[in-house]
Design an enzyme around this catalytic site. Sequence first.
Site, PDB file in Angstrom:
ATOM      1  CB  ALA A  69      10.092  -0.185  -0.885  1.00 36.39           C
ATOM      2  CG  ASP A  70       5.034   3.789  -2.977  1.00 38.15           C
ATOM      3  OD1 ASP A  70       5.712   4.827  -3.128  1.00 38.15           O
ATOM      4  OD2 ASP A  70       3.826   3.808  -2.665  1.00 38.15           O
TER       5      ASP A  70
END
EC number: 3.6.1.9
Length: 191
Positions: A69-70
Site C-alpha cells: 500500500a501507499d
Amino acid sequence: MDHPLLILASASPRRLELLARIGIVPDRVAPTELDETPGRKELPRQLAARLARLKAEAVDAPGALVLAADTVVGVGRRILGKPTDREEARRFLELLSGRRHRVHTGVALRRPDGSIGTRLVVSVVAFQRLTSQQVEAYLESGEWQGKAGGYAIQGRAETFVRFLSGSHSNVVGLPLFETTQLLRGCGWLRP
C-alpha cells in the site's frame, strides 16, 4: 485448506496494527525501498496507485501473496509527502489549516500466479483552522515524522479534524474494507 504465505510489503507499524485489528497477521514483513518521487504532472491518486503496485512487484517471494500500500496526501494537484524536516512539516500543517484535502491510498495484492489486484481509496479530510500554538505543539510532539502530509490522524492530529468523508483506516494508511475484499477475492480470506 493451505494458504499461500501473506507478505506485507511495508515497514509501517500502523499497517500491521490495522491488519491485527481485523485478525490478520502477515507471515512476513518485507519493506521495499523505492524512489517515491512523483512523476512530472503525476496526480496524488496516480502516485498512490503506482507506488502500491511497484511495492507489490518488488518483493521477491514466488508463490506468496504480497500486500502493498501507499498513502499520499493531496491538496488539489499538490502532493504532500513525508516531511523531510520540521519546517516542511510546519508548511504542510499551515497549508492544511482550515481547508479540505484528500488522502489517497493505493492497495495492491500480488497473487501467487503473479497477477495483481488493485484498489484506490480516497477519503476527504477537513482540518479546523490551526493556531500557531497548535502547530508548534504538534511539531514539538514529533508525531509528524514519517507521516504523509505531516500528520497522524490516529494520534494528536485527530483533534484537528472537523470533517471526514470516507474510510478512517484509509487515512491511517490501509483501507481495511478494500484490503479484505482483495484477500477474499483470491480465496485467502473466507467470506
